[in-house]
Design a protein around this motif. Sequence first.
Motif, PDB file in Angstrom:
ATOM      1  N   GLN A 387      55.904  29.217  37.140  1.00 56.33           N
ATOM      2  CA  GLN A 387      54.982  28.540  36.239  1.00 56.33           C
ATOM      3  C   GLN A 387      53.675  28.188  36.949  1.00 56.33           C
ATOM      4  O   GLN A 387      52.577  28.338  36.387  1.00 56.33           O
ATOM      5  CB  GLN A 387      55.630  27.274  35.681  1.00 56.33           C
ATOM      6  N   ASP A 388      53.783  27.752  38.219  1.00 53.03           N
ATOM      7  CA  ASP A 388      52.564  27.462  38.981  1.00 53.03           C
ATOM      8  C   ASP A 388      51.724  28.733  39.191  1.00 53.03           C
ATOM      9  O   ASP A 388      50.486  28.693  39.164  1.00 53.03           O
ATOM     10  CB  ASP A 388      52.934  26.856  40.341  1.00 53.03           C
ATOM     11  N   TRP A 389      52.426  29.847  39.410  1.00 54.40           N
ATOM     12  CA  TRP A 389      51.693  31.112  39.617  1.00 54.40           C
ATOM     13  C   TRP A 389      50.955  31.518  38.347  1.00 54.40           C
ATOM     14  O   TRP A 389      49.797  31.936  38.376  1.00 54.40           O
ATOM     15  CB  TRP A 389      52.683  32.184  40.053  1.00 54.40           C
ATOM     16  N   PHE A 390      51.653  31.410  37.201  1.00 65.15           N
ATOM     17  CA  PHE A 390      50.995  31.704  35.918  1.00 65.15           C
ATOM     18  C   PHE A 390      49.820  30.747  35.698  1.00 65.15           C
ATOM     19  O   PHE A 390      48.727  31.160  35.264  1.00 65.15           O
ATOM     20  CB  PHE A 390      51.988  31.566  34.758  1.00 65.15           C
ATOM     21  N   ALA A 391      50.012  29.470  35.983  1.00 57.68           N
ATOM     22  CA  ALA A 391      48.937  28.493  35.774  1.00 57.68           C
ATOM     23  C   ALA A 391      47.749  28.791  36.680  1.00 57.68           C
ATOM     24  O   ALA A 391      46.579  28.671  36.270  1.00 57.68           O
ATOM     25  CB  ALA A 391      49.471  27.083  36.031  1.00 57.68           C
ATOM     26  N   ALA A 392      48.019  29.191  37.948  1.00 58.80           N
ATOM     27  CA  ALA A 392      46.931  29.518  38.872  1.00 58.80           C
ATOM     28  C   ALA A 392      46.151  30.738  38.392  1.00 58.80           C
ATOM     29  O   ALA A 392      44.902  30.775  38.460  1.00 58.80           O
ATOM     30  CB  ALA A 392      47.499  29.752  40.274  1.00 58.80           C
ATOM     31  N   ALA A 393      46.867  31.753  37.872  1.00 56.68           N
ATOM     32  CA  ALA A 393      46.194  32.955  37.365  1.00 56.68           C
ATOM     33  C   ALA A 393      45.315  32.609  36.169  1.00 56.68           C
ATOM     34  O   ALA A 393      44.162  33.079  36.052  1.00 56.68           O
ATOM     35  CB  ALA A 393      47.236  34.006  36.992  1.00 56.68           C
ATOM     36  N   GLU A 394      45.856  31.797  35.252  1.00 58.70           N
ATOM     37  CA  GLU A 394      45.061  31.397  34.096  1.00 58.70           C
ATOM     38  C   GLU A 394      43.846  30.564  34.518  1.00 58.70           C
ATOM     39  O   GLU A 394      42.761  30.690  33.944  1.00 58.70           O
ATOM     40  CB  GLU A 394      45.932  30.593  33.131  1.00 58.70           C
ATOM     41  N   LEU A 395      44.037  29.717  35.548  1.00 50.73           N
ATOM     42  CA  LEU A 395      42.929  28.890  36.001  1.00 50.73           C
ATOM     43  C   LEU A 395      41.831  29.735  36.656  1.00 50.73           C
ATOM     44  O   LEU A 395      40.625  29.498  36.452  1.00 50.73           O
ATOM     45  CB  LEU A 395      43.455  27.837  36.982  1.00 50.73           C
ATOM     46  N   HIS A 396      42.258  30.761  37.425  1.00 52.53           N
ATOM     47  CA  HIS A 396      41.273  31.679  38.004  1.00 52.53           C
ATOM     48  C   HIS A 396      40.496  32.397  36.892  1.00 52.53           C
ATOM     49  O   HIS A 396      39.263  32.539  36.947  1.00 52.53           O
ATOM     50  CB  HIS A 396      41.976  32.712  38.902  1.00 52.53           C
ATOM     51  N   GLU A 397      41.218  32.860  35.887  1.00 52.00           N
ATOM     52  CA  GLU A 397      40.578  33.560  34.763  1.00 52.00           C
ATOM     53  C   GLU A 397      39.625  32.630  34.012  1.00 52.00           C
ATOM     54  O   GLU A 397      38.505  33.024  33.626  1.00 52.00           O
ATOM     55  CB  GLU A 397      41.669  34.094  33.820  1.00 52.00           C
ATOM     56  N   PHE A 398      40.045  31.387  33.849  1.00 54.43           N
ATOM     57  CA  PHE A 398      39.206  30.413  33.166  1.00 54.43           C
ATOM     58  C   PHE A 398      37.942  30.128  33.976  1.00 54.43           C
ATOM     59  O   PHE A 398      36.833  29.997  33.434  1.00 54.43           O
ATOM     60  CB  PHE A 398      40.011  29.135  32.933  1.00 54.43           C
TER      61      PHE A 398
END
Length: 502
Positions: A387-398
């Motif tokens: 979940q942290d990895w998914f959140a980090a990817a979304e945050l990078h994209e954002f």
Amino acid sequence: MRRWDALNERQLAVLNRIGTSTDSVTAKNSDLANTVYALRNRGLVKTPRRDGVWRAEITEAGRFYLENGYHPDHPDRAVEMVDGSLPRATRGVTVDHGTSPQVLVKDLMERLKRDGGTLRLNNPDEQTRASYRRLIHAAKRRGLVPAGFHLRHTGRDRGDMVILLTNDSQPETNWNRVRLGTRKETSDPRMMVSLLEEERNRIRVSPGLMPRVKALLEGLSIQAERRGYKLIMSLKRTPVTFYLQKHEQRWTLTVSEVMEDVPQEPTAEERRRRSNGWSRPTEYGSVPTGRLRMELQQSGFAERTQWVDNGRTQVESKVREVIKELEHRVNAAEQARLKRERELQEMRAAEERKEAERLTMWETAMTAARECALEDRRRDTLGNALQDWFAAAELHEFCEALEKAAANMDSPEEAANLRQWVVWGQSMARQLDPTISPGGLASIRFDAEPEADDLRPYLGDWSPHGPYQEYRYQRLEPPAAAQARREPWRLGRPVRGQWWRR
């Protein structure tokens, strides 16, 4: 002042007078009293009383001093005097002349160990007492007593002599019991009879029965000694109490005269008191019958406790029956002890089996609980990391989208502010990313041992600390991850990771 120190001229002169002169020294010689007391304290004289006046008499140690010029207990002379000084009939340690003190002490130690650490000499003579005292002193002085043990003795000048080998683990009360008990008792039949004749009130028999009591005590002492028992008389009790003893067991024996209740006429004083209405005269009185009775202490294994004169036989002829009764009690008590030991061993074996079964059940439960707790921890840890990895990817994209938006803004101030948000968001993304974060998945041990609280939900009533049950106010249920373990793990992007809520 030590016991073996040399006498001064006055003391030596008084000792010579007591031992060789016909001029006796008594309490009437008040000018010599202190000297006599000093000699008595060293064991060189004794002062028995007759008609309230003491009379000084020389002892074997005193005669030895006059013949040899030194005290028989002198430590420098003790080792030289041990060899050959023990009478063969009484010493109990078989040696030849010329045997070294080390061998004598070794023989004494072996006998003490063989007899359970206790050697008892029944009223030995003065020479035997002195010989054993010198042997004990030589053992202590030469360091021949085994390490951790103590050699003690009592009865140095009268009564039974008891030598005791004790170790540091034994309580001091054992030695006090032996020491004090020896001084209050005697096992010499001659001394028993002598004391009973001097103090008739110590035994409740008629004077005419005293010869029979003497024969009874002598016969009982002989029969008891033949079978490994010992007849003991208490010196402190009135009426007298006898004991039959074997090792640490003893039984009380009472010798008395049978009394008979006969009617008696009330006296004038009793009639007067009865007429006043406040007293009732004695209607019966006890009179001696001339018959002896022996009573043996009651026991749970007793077959017989009393022997009384009858028309055909007297109690003197029943001493063997008394010893046989004791042997029956000893054997019955030993059988009961062996039975109790067997039952105790069976109980212990059953308890050990239960403990083994309980331990096996606990170990099985612990193994299963450890596997479940490890599996749940790994699922939770890996799921949170995903979940942290998914959140980090979304945050990078954002953050990339925000960077593009800042590039297209007309206001430089707003663009600069937005880029600050982008920098902070990228740092948060790096912290969340388990692949590059310092505290990420790589820092968590895969085989970390679960803690007690992690195991409890899977142990039921068992304790995680040992094979026993714990009281719990509320039953612990396995976590949700344990329920999810029953279903396949669905990989893929979960719902949006709300990282800011953690």
